[in-house]
Design a protein around this motif. Structure first.
Motif, PDB file in Angstrom:
ATOM      1  N   ILE A 129      -4.501  11.071   7.417  1.00  0.00           N
ATOM      2  CA  ILE A 129      -5.147  10.027   8.105  1.00  0.00           C
ATOM      3  C   ILE A 129      -5.957   9.469   7.033  1.00  0.00           C
ATOM      4  CG2 ILE A 129      -6.898   9.087   9.987  1.00  0.00           C
ATOM      5  CD1 ILE A 129      -5.584  11.337  11.617  1.00  0.00           C
ATOM      6  N   LEU A 130      -6.702  10.309   6.354  1.00  0.00           N
ATOM      7  CA  LEU A 130      -7.774   9.863   5.377  1.00  0.00           C
ATOM      8  C   LEU A 130      -6.736   9.265   4.166  1.00  0.00           C
ATOM      9  CD1 LEU A 130      -9.766  13.002   5.078  1.00  0.00           C
ATOM     10  CD2 LEU A 130     -10.381  10.785   6.187  1.00  0.00           C
ATOM     11  N   ARG A 131      -5.755   9.716   3.767  1.00  0.00           N
ATOM     12  CA  ARG A 131      -4.768   9.239   2.538  1.00  0.00           C
ATOM     13  C   ARG A 131      -4.248   7.707   3.108  1.00  0.00           C
ATOM     14  NH1 ARG A 131       0.426   8.417   1.569  1.00  0.00           N
ATOM     15  NH2 ARG A 131       1.024   9.546   3.564  1.00  0.00           N
ATOM     16  N   GLN A 132      -3.792   7.589   4.244  1.00  0.00           N
ATOM     17  CA  GLN A 132      -3.327   6.364   4.884  1.00  0.00           C
ATOM     18  C   GLN A 132      -4.284   5.380   4.801  1.00  0.00           C
ATOM     19  OE1 GLN A 132      -1.329   7.244   8.627  1.00  0.00           O
ATOM     20  NE2 GLN A 132       0.470   7.923   7.651  1.00  0.00           N
ATOM     21  N   ALA A 133      -5.495   5.544   5.087  1.00  0.00           N
ATOM     22  CA  ALA A 133      -6.677   4.802   5.408  1.00  0.00           C
ATOM     23  C   ALA A 133      -7.099   4.249   3.987  1.00  0.00           C
ATOM     24  CB  ALA A 133      -7.914   5.233   5.995  1.00  0.00           C
ATOM     25  N   ARG A 134      -7.101   5.172   2.985  1.00  0.00           N
ATOM     26  CA  ARG A 134      -7.301   5.084   1.591  1.00  0.00           C
ATOM     27  C   ARG A 134      -6.529   3.928   1.115  1.00  0.00           C
ATOM     28  NH1 ARG A 134      -5.225   6.644  -2.742  1.00  0.00           N
ATOM     29  NH2 ARG A 134      -4.091   8.258  -1.896  1.00  0.00           N
ATOM     30  N   ILE A 135      -5.198   4.181   1.312  1.00  0.00           N
ATOM     31  CA  ILE A 135      -4.254   3.493   0.641  1.00  0.00           C
ATOM     32  C   ILE A 135      -4.285   1.847   1.443  1.00  0.00           C
ATOM     33  CG2 ILE A 135      -1.678   2.954   0.526  1.00  0.00           C
ATOM     34  CD1 ILE A 135      -1.501   6.117   0.243  1.00  0.00           C
ATOM     35  N   ALA A 136      -4.453   1.997   2.730  1.00  0.00           N
ATOM     36  CA  ALA A 136      -4.633   0.480   3.247  1.00  0.00           C
ATOM     37  C   ALA A 136      -5.854  -0.167   2.785  1.00  0.00           C
ATOM     38  CB  ALA A 136      -4.690   0.870   4.688  1.00  0.00           C
ATOM     39  N   GLN A 137      -6.730   0.394   2.355  1.00  0.00           N
ATOM     40  CA  GLN A 137      -8.112  -0.048   1.945  1.00  0.00           C
ATOM     41  C   GLN A 137      -8.043  -0.325   0.390  1.00  0.00           C
ATOM     42  OE1 GLN A 137     -11.595   1.693   3.242  1.00  0.00           O
ATOM     43  NE2 GLN A 137     -10.653   2.069   5.506  1.00  0.00           N
ATOM     44  N   ASN A 138      -6.790   0.102  -0.142  1.00  0.00           N
ATOM     45  CA  ASN A 138      -6.610  -0.333  -1.460  1.00  0.00           C
ATOM     46  C   ASN A 138      -7.663   0.572  -2.542  1.00  0.00           C
ATOM     47  OD1 ASN A 138      -4.445  -2.286  -1.181  1.00  0.00           O
ATOM     48  ND2 ASN A 138      -5.876  -3.765  -1.012  1.00  0.00           N
ATOM     49  N   LYS A 139      -8.052   1.707  -2.049  1.00  0.00           N
ATOM     50  CA  LYS A 139      -8.935   2.809  -2.885  1.00  0.00           C
ATOM     51  C   LYS A 139      -7.957   3.782  -3.536  1.00  0.00           C
ATOM     52  CE  LYS A 139     -12.812   1.431  -0.361  1.00  0.00           C
ATOM     53  NZ  LYS A 139     -13.918   2.055   0.649  1.00  0.00           N
ATOM     54  N   SER A 140      -8.358   4.012  -4.734  1.00  0.00           N
ATOM     55  CA  SER A 140      -7.778   5.335  -5.581  1.00  0.00           C
ATOM     56  C   SER A 140      -8.420   6.840  -5.175  1.00  0.00           C
ATOM     57  CB  SER A 140      -7.719   4.974  -6.961  1.00  0.00           C
ATOM     58  OG  SER A 140      -9.056   5.116  -7.437  1.00  0.00           O
ATOM     59  N   ILE A 141      -7.563   7.577  -5.326  1.00  0.00           N
ATOM     60  CA  ILE A 141      -8.324   8.867  -5.263  1.00  0.00           C
ATOM     61  C   ILE A 141      -9.555   8.921  -6.364  1.00  0.00           C
ATOM     62  CG2 ILE A 141      -7.843  11.323  -5.701  1.00  0.00           C
ATOM     63  CD1 ILE A 141      -5.235  11.258  -4.675  1.00  0.00           C
ATOM     64  N   GLY A 142      -9.381   8.503  -7.369  1.00  0.00           N
ATOM     65  CA  GLY A 142     -10.518   8.201  -8.130  1.00  0.00           C
ATOM     66  C   GLY A 142     -11.610   7.795  -7.571  1.00  0.00           C
ATOM     67  N   ASP A 143     -11.502   6.527  -7.139  1.00  0.00           N
ATOM     68  CA  ASP A 143     -12.436   5.670  -6.386  1.00  0.00           C
ATOM     69  C   ASP A 143     -13.168   6.409  -5.268  1.00  0.00           C
ATOM     70  OD1 ASP A 143     -11.888   3.360  -7.732  1.00  0.00           O
ATOM     71  OD2 ASP A 143     -10.648   2.602  -6.180  1.00  0.00           O
ATOM     72  N   ILE A 144     -12.590   7.307  -4.539  1.00  0.00           N
ATOM     73  CA  ILE A 144     -13.103   7.877  -3.506  1.00  0.00           C
ATOM     74  C   ILE A 144     -13.705   9.213  -4.173  1.00  0.00           C
ATOM     75  CG2 ILE A 144     -12.479   9.629  -1.467  1.00  0.00           C
ATOM     76  CD1 ILE A 144     -12.074   6.500  -1.059  1.00  0.00           C
ATOM     77  N   ALA A 145     -13.418   9.848  -5.152  1.00  0.00           N
ATOM     78  CA  ALA A 145     -13.812  11.038  -5.731  1.00  0.00           C
ATOM     79  C   ALA A 145     -15.255  10.803  -6.311  1.00  0.00           C
ATOM     80  CB  ALA A 145     -12.933  11.600  -6.881  1.00  0.00           C
ATOM     81  N   TYR A 146     -15.289   9.651  -7.106  1.00  0.00           N
ATOM     82  CA  TYR A 146     -16.494   9.074  -7.502  1.00  0.00           C
ATOM     83  C   TYR A 146     -17.507   8.614  -6.607  1.00  0.00           C
ATOM     84  CZ  TYR A 146     -19.602   6.043 -10.212  1.00  0.00           C
ATOM     85  OH  TYR A 146     -20.769   5.683 -10.878  1.00  0.00           O
ATOM     86  N   THR A 147     -17.222   8.090  -5.450  1.00  0.00           N
ATOM     87  CA  THR A 147     -18.010   7.610  -4.554  1.00  0.00           C
ATOM     88  C   THR A 147     -18.621   8.893  -3.764  1.00  0.00           C
ATOM     89  OG1 THR A 147     -16.966   5.563  -4.161  1.00  0.00           O
ATOM     90  CG2 THR A 147     -18.588   6.290  -2.527  1.00  0.00           C
ATOM     91  N   LEU A 148     -17.864   9.867  -3.630  1.00  0.00           N
ATOM     92  CA  LEU A 148     -18.277  11.292  -3.017  1.00  0.00           C
ATOM     93  C   LEU A 148     -18.982  12.282  -3.850  1.00  0.00           C
ATOM     94  CD1 LEU A 148     -15.562  11.535  -0.374  1.00  0.00           C
ATOM     95  CD2 LEU A 148     -17.921  10.429   0.028  1.00  0.00           C
ATOM     96  N   CYS A 149     -18.807  11.887  -5.206  1.00  0.00           N
ATOM     97  CA  CYS A 149     -19.259  12.990  -6.254  1.00  0.00           C
ATOM     98  C   CYS A 149     -18.577  14.193  -6.091  1.00  0.00           C
ATOM     99  CB  CYS A 149     -20.942  13.198  -5.905  1.00  0.00           C
ATOM    100  SG  CYS A 149     -21.719  11.882  -6.124  1.00  0.00           S
ATOM    101  N   SER A 150     -17.101  14.001  -6.010  1.00  0.00           N
ATOM    102  CA  SER A 150     -16.229  15.193  -5.834  1.00  0.00           C
ATOM    103  C   SER A 150     -15.375  14.914  -7.010  1.00  0.00           C
ATOM    104  CB  SER A 150     -15.574  15.069  -4.648  1.00  0.00           C
ATOM    105  OG  SER A 150     -16.498  15.296  -3.593  1.00  0.00           O
ATOM    106  N   SER A 151     -14.337  15.946  -7.147  1.00  0.00           N
ATOM    107  CA  SER A 151     -13.285  15.959  -8.036  1.00  0.00           C
ATOM    108  C   SER A 151     -12.081  15.176  -7.374  1.00  0.00           C
ATOM    109  CB  SER A 151     -12.880  17.255  -8.669  1.00  0.00           C
ATOM    110  OG  SER A 151     -12.157  17.783  -7.734  1.00  0.00           O
ATOM    111  N   SER A 152     -11.306  14.304  -8.291  1.00  0.00           N
ATOM    112  CA  SER A 152      -9.889  13.884  -7.744  1.00  0.00           C
ATOM    113  C   SER A 152      -9.040  15.253  -6.963  1.00  0.00           C
ATOM    114  CB  SER A 152      -9.133  13.337  -8.896  1.00  0.00           C
ATOM    115  OG  SER A 152      -9.779  12.140  -9.470  1.00  0.00           O
ATOM    116  N   HIS A 153      -9.112  16.355  -7.875  1.00  0.00           N
ATOM    117  CA  HIS A 153      -8.350  17.342  -7.274  1.00  0.00           C
ATOM    118  C   HIS A 153      -8.562  17.776  -5.918  1.00  0.00           C
ATOM    119  CE1 HIS A 153      -6.062  20.726  -7.564  1.00  0.00           C
ATOM    120  NE2 HIS A 153      -7.099  21.653  -7.214  1.00  0.00           N
ATOM    121  N   GLN A 154     -10.028  17.797  -5.511  1.00  0.00           N
ATOM    122  CA  GLN A 154     -10.428  17.920  -4.293  1.00  0.00           C
ATOM    123  C   GLN A 154     -10.078  17.139  -3.419  1.00  0.00           C
ATOM    124  OE1 GLN A 154     -14.748  18.483  -3.859  1.00  0.00           O
ATOM    125  NE2 GLN A 154     -14.539  19.498  -1.979  1.00  0.00           N
ATOM    126  N   ILE A 155     -10.149  15.840  -3.688  1.00  0.00           N
ATOM    127  CA  ILE A 155      -9.771  14.672  -2.759  1.00  0.00           C
ATOM    128  C   ILE A 155      -8.286  14.888  -2.609  1.00  0.00           C
ATOM    129  CG2 ILE A 155      -9.710  12.375  -2.342  1.00  0.00           C
ATOM    130  CD1 ILE A 155     -12.634  13.417  -2.136  1.00  0.00           C
TER     131      ILE A 155
END
Length: 86
Positions: free
Chosen positions: A15-41
């Motif tokens: 659900i998170l992945r689909q919403a992220r893609i629908a909002q045109n955000k990359s895994i890197g965008d999410i990781a940066y905003t959440l102060c997490s690693s891309s691997h964790q996301i």
């Protein structure tokens, strides 16, 4: 003082992945905003983030908030088993 915390969170990372893609955000965008690693996301989206413990629960909550998704849509169950931490 004793602290009681759930031991397991059952959620749907797709659900998170689909919403992220629908909002045109990359895994890197999410990781940066959440102060997490891309691997964790990536692990969260693939439901394979079992090694992060309580931190994983916080990141999932913040990830859902970031995408404006109701957390109850993502989380299917809190494990009823509880650990007591002294």
């Amino acid at each position: 003082m004793k602290l009681i915390m759930p031991t397991k969170l059952i959620y749907d990372g797709n659900i998170l992945r689909q919403a992220r893609i629908a909002q045109n955000k990359s895994i890197g965008d999410i990781a940066y905003t959440l102060c997490s690693s891309s691997h964790q996301i990536s692990d969260i989206e693939l439901n394979s983030a079992t090694s992060y413990g309580f931190l994983r629960q916080i990141v999932i909550k913040r990830y859902a908030e970031l995408l404006n998704i109701d957390l109850n849509t993502v989380v299917t169950q809190f494990e009823s088993d509880l650990d007591i931490i002294n």
